[in-house]
Design a protein around this motif. Structure first.
Motif, PDB file in Angstrom:
ATOM      1  N   LYS A 147      52.224  52.148  62.496  1.00 27.30           N
ATOM      2  CA  LYS A 147      52.633  52.882  63.700  1.00 27.30           C
ATOM      3  C   LYS A 147      51.457  53.622  64.361  1.00 27.30           C
ATOM      4  CE  LYS A 147      56.736  54.455  64.055  1.00 27.30           C
ATOM      5  NZ  LYS A 147      57.976  55.268  63.985  1.00 27.30           N
ATOM      6  N   ILE A 148      50.236  53.170  64.043  1.00 31.52           N
ATOM      7  CA  ILE A 148      49.031  53.779  64.615  1.00 31.52           C
ATOM      8  C   ILE A 148      48.277  52.746  65.452  1.00 31.52           C
ATOM      9  CG2 ILE A 148      46.753  54.767  64.124  1.00 31.52           C
ATOM     10  CD1 ILE A 148      48.725  56.767  63.333  1.00 31.52           C
ATOM     11  N   VAL A 149      47.879  53.143  66.646  1.00 33.10           N
ATOM     12  CA  VAL A 149      46.906  52.401  67.446  1.00 33.10           C
ATOM     13  C   VAL A 149      45.687  53.304  67.593  1.00 33.10           C
ATOM     14  CG1 VAL A 149      46.387  51.435  69.734  1.00 33.10           C
ATOM     15  CG2 VAL A 149      48.658  51.129  68.728  1.00 33.10           C
ATOM     16  N   ILE A 150      44.505  52.790  67.338  1.00 33.57           N
ATOM     17  CA  ILE A 150      43.280  53.572  67.527  1.00 33.57           C
ATOM     18  C   ILE A 150      42.690  53.253  68.888  1.00 33.57           C
ATOM     19  CG2 ILE A 150      40.907  53.965  66.726  1.00 33.57           C
ATOM     20  CD1 ILE A 150      41.864  53.369  63.901  1.00 33.57           C
ATOM     21  N   ALA A 151      42.380  54.297  69.638  1.00 36.42           N
ATOM     22  CA  ALA A 151      41.717  54.124  70.935  1.00 36.42           C
ATOM     23  C   ALA A 151      40.300  54.677  70.827  1.00 36.42           C
ATOM     24  CB  ALA A 151      42.486  54.851  72.030  1.00 36.42           C
ATOM     25  N   TYR A 152      39.313  53.778  70.908  1.00 34.83           N
ATOM     26  CA  TYR A 152      37.921  54.219  70.940  1.00 34.83           C
ATOM     27  C   TYR A 152      37.556  54.507  72.383  1.00 34.83           C
ATOM     28  CZ  TYR A 152      32.861  54.031  71.284  1.00 34.83           C
ATOM     29  OH  TYR A 152      31.563  54.328  71.597  1.00 34.83           O
ATOM     30  N   GLU A 153      37.219  55.769  72.668  1.00 31.57           N
ATOM     31  CA  GLU A 153      36.876  56.172  74.032  1.00 31.57           C
ATOM     32  C   GLU A 153      35.575  56.978  74.006  1.00 31.57           C
ATOM     33  OE1 GLU A 153      39.690  58.874  75.768  1.00 31.57           O
ATOM     34  OE2 GLU A 153      39.591  60.198  74.047  1.00 31.57           O
ATOM     35  N   PRO A 154      34.445  56.326  74.297  1.00 32.20           N
ATOM     36  CA  PRO A 154      33.200  57.083  74.385  1.00 32.20           C
ATOM     37  C   PRO A 154      33.316  58.137  75.485  1.00 32.20           C
ATOM     38  CG  PRO A 154      32.926  54.858  75.278  1.00 32.20           C
ATOM     39  CD  PRO A 154      34.272  54.908  74.622  1.00 32.20           C
ATOM     40  N   VAL A 155      33.116  59.401  75.122  1.00 28.72           N
ATOM     41  CA  VAL A 155      33.341  60.500  76.066  1.00 28.72           C
ATOM     42  C   VAL A 155      32.470  60.349  77.306  1.00 28.72           C
ATOM     43  CG1 VAL A 155      33.302  63.005  76.333  1.00 28.72           C
ATOM     44  CG2 VAL A 155      33.980  62.007  74.150  1.00 28.72           C
ATOM     45  N   TRP A 156      31.283  59.818  77.144  1.00 29.91           N
ATOM     46  CA  TRP A 156      30.348  59.678  78.245  1.00 29.91           C
ATOM     47  C   TRP A 156      30.770  58.608  79.247  1.00 29.91           C
ATOM     48  CZ3 TRP A 156      28.444  54.710  77.969  1.00 29.91           C
ATOM     49  CH2 TRP A 156      28.501  54.085  76.717  1.00 29.91           C
ATOM     50  N   GLN A 168      27.934  47.319  72.929  1.00 24.46           N
ATOM     51  CA  GLN A 168      28.217  48.672  72.435  1.00 24.46           C
ATOM     52  C   GLN A 168      29.685  48.803  72.025  1.00 24.46           C
ATOM     53  OE1 GLN A 168      26.849  50.811  75.920  1.00 24.46           O
ATOM     54  NE2 GLN A 168      25.091  51.661  74.808  1.00 24.46           N
ATOM     55  N   ALA A 169      30.577  48.293  72.863  1.00 22.75           N
ATOM     56  CA  ALA A 169      32.009  48.374  72.558  1.00 22.75           C
ATOM     57  C   ALA A 169      32.335  47.590  71.295  1.00 22.75           C
ATOM     58  CB  ALA A 169      32.827  47.853  73.735  1.00 22.75           C
ATOM     59  N   GLN A 170      31.825  46.374  71.206  1.00 26.82           N
ATOM     60  CA  GLN A 170      32.100  45.547  70.031  1.00 26.82           C
ATOM     61  C   GLN A 170      31.556  46.186  68.764  1.00 26.82           C
ATOM     62  OE1 GLN A 170      33.908  43.179  69.028  1.00 26.82           O
ATOM     63  NE2 GLN A 170      32.920  42.809  67.052  1.00 26.82           N
ATOM     64  N   GLU A 171      30.353  46.748  68.839  1.00 31.86           N
ATOM     65  CA  GLU A 171      29.762  47.375  67.660  1.00 31.86           C
ATOM     66  C   GLU A 171      30.610  48.549  67.188  1.00 31.86           C
ATOM     67  OE1 GLU A 171      25.421  49.082  66.223  1.00 31.86           O
ATOM     68  OE2 GLU A 171      26.012  49.390  68.309  1.00 31.86           O
ATOM     69  N   ALA A 172      31.060  49.394  68.123  1.00 31.95           N
ATOM     70  CA  ALA A 172      31.859  50.557  67.752  1.00 31.95           C
ATOM     71  C   ALA A 172      33.199  50.131  67.156  1.00 31.95           C
ATOM     72  CB  ALA A 172      32.080  51.451  68.970  1.00 31.95           C
ATOM     73  N   HIS A 173      33.837  49.142  67.764  1.00 37.84           N
ATOM     74  CA  HIS A 173      35.129  48.676  67.258  1.00 37.84           C
ATOM     75  C   HIS A 173      34.972  48.018  65.886  1.00 37.84           C
ATOM     76  CE1 HIS A 173      37.960  48.861  70.897  1.00 37.84           C
ATOM     77  NE2 HIS A 173      36.864  49.542  71.220  1.00 37.84           N
ATOM     78  N   ALA A 174      33.912  47.231  65.725  1.00 33.81           N
ATOM     79  CA  ALA A 174      33.667  46.587  64.430  1.00 33.81           C
ATOM     80  C   ALA A 174      33.390  47.630  63.354  1.00 33.81           C
ATOM     81  CB  ALA A 174      32.509  45.607  64.545  1.00 33.81           C
ATOM     82  N   ILE A 195      41.852  49.730  70.570  1.00 37.22           N
ATOM     83  CA  ILE A 195      41.714  49.523  72.008  1.00 37.22           C
ATOM     84  C   ILE A 195      40.554  50.335  72.552  1.00 37.22           C
ATOM     85  CG2 ILE A 195      44.147  48.926  72.249  1.00 37.22           C
ATOM     86  CD1 ILE A 195      44.712  51.679  73.339  1.00 37.22           C
ATOM     87  N   TYR A 196      40.023  49.899  73.697  1.00 35.66           N
ATOM     88  CA  TYR A 196      38.857  50.552  74.300  1.00 35.66           C
ATOM     89  C   TYR A 196      39.271  51.354  75.530  1.00 35.66           C
ATOM     90  CZ  TYR A 196      34.655  51.339  77.004  1.00 35.66           C
ATOM     91  OH  TYR A 196      33.669  51.947  77.733  1.00 35.66           O
ATOM     92  N   GLY A 197      38.719  52.566  75.649  1.00 33.22           N
ATOM     93  CA  GLY A 197      38.950  53.391  76.834  1.00 33.22           C
ATOM     94  C   GLY A 197      37.640  53.932  77.370  1.00 33.22           C
ATOM     95  N   GLY A 198      37.495  53.922  78.679  1.00 34.30           N
ATOM     96  CA  GLY A 198      36.262  54.450  79.277  1.00 34.30           C
ATOM     97  C   GLY A 198      35.891  53.710  80.545  1.00 34.30           C
ATOM     98  N   SER A 199      36.452  54.153  81.681  1.00 34.99           N
ATOM     99  CA  SER A 199      36.163  53.533  82.988  1.00 34.99           C
ATOM    100  C   SER A 199      36.474  52.036  82.995  1.00 34.99           C
ATOM    101  CB  SER A 199      34.706  53.791  83.394  1.00 34.99           C
ATOM    102  OG  SER A 199      34.454  55.179  83.570  1.00 34.99           O
ATOM    103  N   VAL A 200      37.615  51.686  82.400  1.00 36.39           N
ATOM    104  CA  VAL A 200      38.047  50.291  82.420  1.00 36.39           C
ATOM    105  C   VAL A 200      38.585  49.948  83.806  1.00 36.39           C
ATOM    106  CG1 VAL A 200      39.643  48.600  81.444  1.00 36.39           C
ATOM    107  CG2 VAL A 200      38.617  50.337  79.974  1.00 36.39           C
ATOM    108  N   THR A 201      38.156  48.820  84.355  1.00 36.15           N
ATOM    109  CA  THR A 201      38.622  48.338  85.652  1.00 36.15           C
ATOM    110  C   THR A 201      38.960  46.857  85.551  1.00 36.15           C
ATOM    111  OG1 THR A 201      36.443  47.630  86.461  1.00 36.15           O
ATOM    112  CG2 THR A 201      37.029  49.956  86.784  1.00 36.15           C
ATOM    113  N   LEU A 211      36.074  40.289  73.501  1.00 36.41           N
ATOM    114  CA  LEU A 211      35.355  40.715  72.303  1.00 36.41           C
ATOM    115  C   LEU A 211      36.276  40.638  71.087  1.00 36.41           C
ATOM    116  CD1 LEU A 211      33.551  43.805  73.876  1.00 36.41           C
ATOM    117  CD2 LEU A 211      32.545  41.556  73.403  1.00 36.41           C
ATOM    118  N   PRO A 212      35.782  40.188  69.957  1.00 36.37           N
ATOM    119  CA  PRO A 212      36.657  39.917  68.806  1.00 36.37           C
ATOM    120  C   PRO A 212      37.372  41.136  68.249  1.00 36.37           C
ATOM    121  CG  PRO A 212      34.324  39.688  68.207  1.00 36.37           C
ATOM    122  CD  PRO A 212      34.383  39.774  69.695  1.00 36.37           C
ATOM    123  N   ASP A 213      36.788  42.339  68.406  1.00 33.07           N
ATOM    124  CA  ASP A 213      37.427  43.516  67.826  1.00 33.07           C
ATOM    125  C   ASP A 213      38.029  44.458  68.868  1.00 33.07           C
ATOM    126  OD1 ASP A 213      37.089  43.372  64.870  1.00 33.07           O
ATOM    127  OD2 ASP A 213      34.985  43.128  65.432  1.00 33.07           O
TER     128      ASP A 213
END
Length: 237
Positions: A147-156, A168-174, A195-201, A211-213
């Motif tokens: 019941k957990i989804v992890i959202a990686y969101e680089p603050v910058w 960068q995204a793939q490395e962090a997720h991996a 999942i990835y967050g950060g100025s997604v368009t 990306l695989p991860d």
């Protein structure tokens, strides 16, 4: 915390209701709109609160309890968003406690982690993210991760127009998946959606989605625009 006119809100809902969407879509409006949105939005699109407290009730003026969300049939809550950490001073241990209570109450959790620009430039991304995950790992059982989804969101990269490069995204997720494998189990690492967050368009989501991860996106400003549908369907495109 984006206010919208009645016409703007209705337009956003109508766009989602009429669109062909990939599955597993969750929208997270400000708390005042949760129940009205639930009444108007198609049922296959789920709704999340942007935050909740860790007590079921009491003298905590201004807070929303997880039991209130469950009673209102809101299935998800976002916890640990970078703004909760940086602006409101929520610690990783406090977020872990909220995660435990939210799960125990019956909610699913979108758990946010991510580093600042200074931490990225100091090459501490993995260290920071692991330090944010560890308190949560310490209070969860293996079965809780369903019941957990992890959202990686680089603050910058949040609201700045900057986006982590695909590498960068793939490395962090991996790195997150590798850490889950060692700290929890290989099964949890394989099955947990990151999942990835950060100025997604709509312009960058296609490449990132391959990306695989990267298993999806946490979308901010673009969710208020018609292009949100294109981001949701980026895998299909």
């Amino acid at each position: 915390m984006n206010p919208a006119s009645r016409a703007q809100k209705n337009s956003l809902v109508e766009t989602l209701n009429q669109a062909t969407l990939d599955p597993a879509v969750v929208v997270s409006p400000p708390a005042i709109y949760l129940i009205p949105l639930q009444e108007k939005l198609r049922k296959d699109v789920k709704i999340a609160a942007q935050n909740c407290y860790l007590k079921p009730s009491g003298a905590f003026t201004g807070e929303i309890s997880p039991s209130m969300l469950v009673d209102s049939e809101i299935p998800y809550v976002i916890l640990g968003h970078s703004e909760r950490r940086t602006i409101f001073g929520e610690s990783s241990s406090f977020i872990a406690d909220k995660t435990r209570v939210a799960l125990d109450t019956g909610l699913s959790v979108i758990l946010c982690v991510g580093e600042t620009l200074a931490e990225r430039e100091a090459e501490k991304t993995a260290e920071v993210v692991q330090s944010q995950l560890k308190p949560v790992i310490d209070v969860l059982k293996e079965e809780d991760w369903k019941k957990i989804v992890i959202a990686y969101e680089p603050v910058w990269a949040i609201g700045t127009g900057k986006v982590a490069t695909p590498s960068q995204a793939q490395e962090a997720h991996a790195d997150i998946r590798k850490y889950l494998s060692s700290a929890v189990s290989a099964a949890v690492a394989d099955s947990t959606r990151i999942i990835y967050g950060g100025s997604v368009t709509s312009k960058n989501s296609g490449e990132l989605s391959q990306l695989p991860d990267v298993d999806g996106f946490l979308v901010g400003g673009a969710s208020l625009k018609p292009e949100f549908v294109d981001i949701v369907n980026s895998n299909k495109a």
